[in-house]
Design an enzyme around this catalytic site. Structure first.
Site, PDB file in Angstrom:
ATOM      1  NE  ARG A 240      -1.757   1.679   3.520  1.00 18.41           N
ATOM      2  CZ  ARG A 240      -1.735   1.594   4.857  1.00 18.41           C
ATOM      3  NH1 ARG A 240      -2.555   0.805   5.494  1.00 18.41           N
ATOM      4  NH2 ARG A 240      -0.874   2.310   5.563  1.00 18.41           N
ATOM      5  CG  HIS A 244      -6.624   2.865   6.169  1.00 17.81           C
ATOM      6  ND1 HIS A 244      -6.846   1.597   5.713  1.00 17.81           N
ATOM      7  CD2 HIS A 244      -7.851   3.387   6.468  1.00 17.81           C
ATOM      8  CE1 HIS A 244      -8.154   1.340   5.749  1.00 17.81           C
ATOM      9  NE2 HIS A 244      -8.776   2.410   6.195  1.00 17.81           N
ATOM     10  CE1 TYR A 252       1.009   2.416   8.714  1.00 17.87           C
ATOM     11  CE2 TYR A 252       0.188   4.459   9.673  1.00 17.87           C
ATOM     12  CZ  TYR A 252       0.087   3.441   8.726  1.00 17.87           C
ATOM     13  OH  TYR A 252      -0.922   3.485   7.809  1.00 17.87           O
TER      14      TYR A 252
END
Ligand SMILES: Cc1ncc(C[n+]2csc(CCOP(=O)(O)OP(=O)(O)O)c2C)c(N)n1
Length: 320
Positions: A240, A244, A252
Site C-alpha cells: 500500500r 490507509h 509508521y
C-alpha cells in the site's frame, strides 16, 4: 495463458487510467470537492487490472476499496466513478456515498462493496454456490486484504467454498499493512496462501506487482473453477503506497520499505516490459496519457455538472 499484444496494450491503458483516476481523486479531495475519506490504491494496479481481465463477461466479482482497476475493467466509467466521489446523483450509488463503499452494479457483475471487511467474501461464495446449483459456467471472485484475512468470515467463506467446491477465486491482496498494523502483528505465518492447505484447496503466491504473473495465475484459477475444479486462494504480494486513507501520513511505515516497493512499481515494470517488446515508446505513452487526461477532464466536468440527490430519493433501493 499468453496475452496477445492487443490485450497487453489494453492492460497498460487500464493500469494508467486506474492510477490517473486515483490521482484525480486525491486532487479533488485536496480541493475539498470530495467530502470525508479518500482511499488511494496506488501500488495495486497490476493486481486489480489483471484479476478483472481474467474474468469473463458473465462472471461476478466483489472488489474492495483498493480495486479501482477492477471496477474500471468491468465497465464502470470514469464519469460514474468521479460522480460517485463527488456524491452526485449520477454516481454509482446515486449520491448515497462519496466513496467506494456501496459502489457496485449487478449489470456489470460487480457486487457493491460492503464496508464491513470482508463481508463481501461470504456473499461472493453464495453467488458462486448459486452458479453451481444452476449448473451455469460462471465464476465468482472475492477480493480481501491481509487484515481482512484475520476476520472470522474469511475462514467461513473459504471453508464453505472448499466443502461445496463452488466456482470461486479468492484474491488476497497482501499489501503489508492493515491501517497501522503490520503483517507481523496480524499472523505468525509468512504466507497467507499457506492457509489454503487447511481448506484442502490450491493456494498460490504471486508477485502482485507483476501484471503478467498475476494474470497467468488468476486466469488458470478462473478456468479451473469454471471447469468444476473448485476454489483457489491466491495471495498477491504488494504494498500500500499511500496511507490507509488520505488523512494517514503512514509515519509508521519504514522509509526503506517504501523505497524497496517503489522500485517494484507495477506500472513502471510493465512499461519496461512493453518497451522491451516494442509495444511502447515515448510517443505512444504520451498519447495514452493525453487520452486519459481528456477522459478524466470530461468525467470531472460531467460529475461537477450533475445534481446532488434529492432528499425524497433517499429510501429508493433501500430494503428493510
Ligand atoms: C469488520 C471491520 N472492522 C474494521 C473496519 C475498519 N477498517 C477499514 S479498512 C481496514 C483495514 C483493512 O486492512 P486490509 O484488509 O489489509 O486492507 P487494506 O486497507 O490494507 O487494503 C479496517 C480495519 C472495517 N471496515 N470492518
Amino acid at each position: 495463458m499468453e496475452l496477445t499484444a492487443d490485450k497487453l496494450i489494453e492492460a497498460h491503458y487500464w493500469m494508467r487510467l486506474t492510477r490517473a483516476l486515483d490521482d484525480r481523486g486525491t486532487f479533488l479531495h485536496k480541493q475539498s470537492k470530495i467530502v470525508g475519506g479518500y482511499f488511494s490504491q496506488i501500488g495495486h494496479e497490476a493486481l486489480s487490472v489483471a484479476a478483472g481481465m481474467a474474468l469473463g463477461p458473465e462472471d461476478v466479482c466483489a472488489p474492495m476499496h483498493r480495486d479501482l482497476g477492477t471496477y474500471l475493467v468491468r465497465g464502470l466509467t470514469p464519469r460514474r466513478i468521479v460522480a460517485q466521489f463527488l456524491g452526485r446523483r449520477t454516481g454509482v450509488s446515486r449520491g448515497r456515498d462519496a466513496n467506494l463503499h456501496g459502489m457496485g452494479d449487478l449489470s456489470l457483475g460487480l457486487i457493491g462493496f460492503i464496508s464491513h471487511l470482508p463481508a463481501s467474501t461470504p456473499v461472493i461464495v453464495g453467488v458462486a454456490h448459486a452458479f453451481k446449483l444452476k449448473s451455469e459456467p460462471r465464476v465468482a471472485m472475492a477480493f480481501f486484504g491481509d487484515g481482512s484475512a484475520s476476520q472470522g468470515v474469511a475462514h467461513e467463506a473459504l471453508n464453505w467454498a472448499s466443502v461445496f467446491q463452488v466456482p470461486v477465486v479468492f484474491i488476497c491482496e497482501n499489501n503489508q499493512y492493515a491501517y497501522s498494523t503490520p503483517l507481523s502483528r496480524q499472523m505468525r505465518i509468512e504466507h497467507i496462501a499457506d492457509r489454503a492447505a487447511g481448506y484442502g484447496i490450491p493456494g498460490q503466491i504471486v508477485d502482485g506487482n507483476d501484471f503478467e504473473a498475476v494474470y497467468a495465475v488468476v486466469h488458470e484459477a478462473v478456468e479451473r473453477a469454471r471447469a468444476g475444479g473448485g476454489p483457489t486462494l491466491i495471495e498477491g504480494k504488494t504494498m500500500r503506497m499511500r496511507g490507509h486513507a488520505i488523512h494517514d501520513n503512514m509515519a509508521y511505515v519504514p522509509k526503506e520499505l517504501l523505497q524497496t516497493w517503489a522500485a517494484r512499481d507495477p506500472i513502471v515494470r510493465f512499461e519496461a516490459t512493453l518497451r522491451a517488446r516494442g509495444l511502447l515508446d515515448d510517443v505512444r505513452l504520451a498519447a495514452v496519457l493525453e487520452r486519459i487526461e481528456t477522459e478524466l477532464d470530461e468525467a470531472q466536468a460531467f460529475a461537477e455538472a450533475s445534481p446532488y440527490p434529492d432528499g425524497a430519493e433517499v429510501r429508493e433501493g433501500v430494503y428493510a
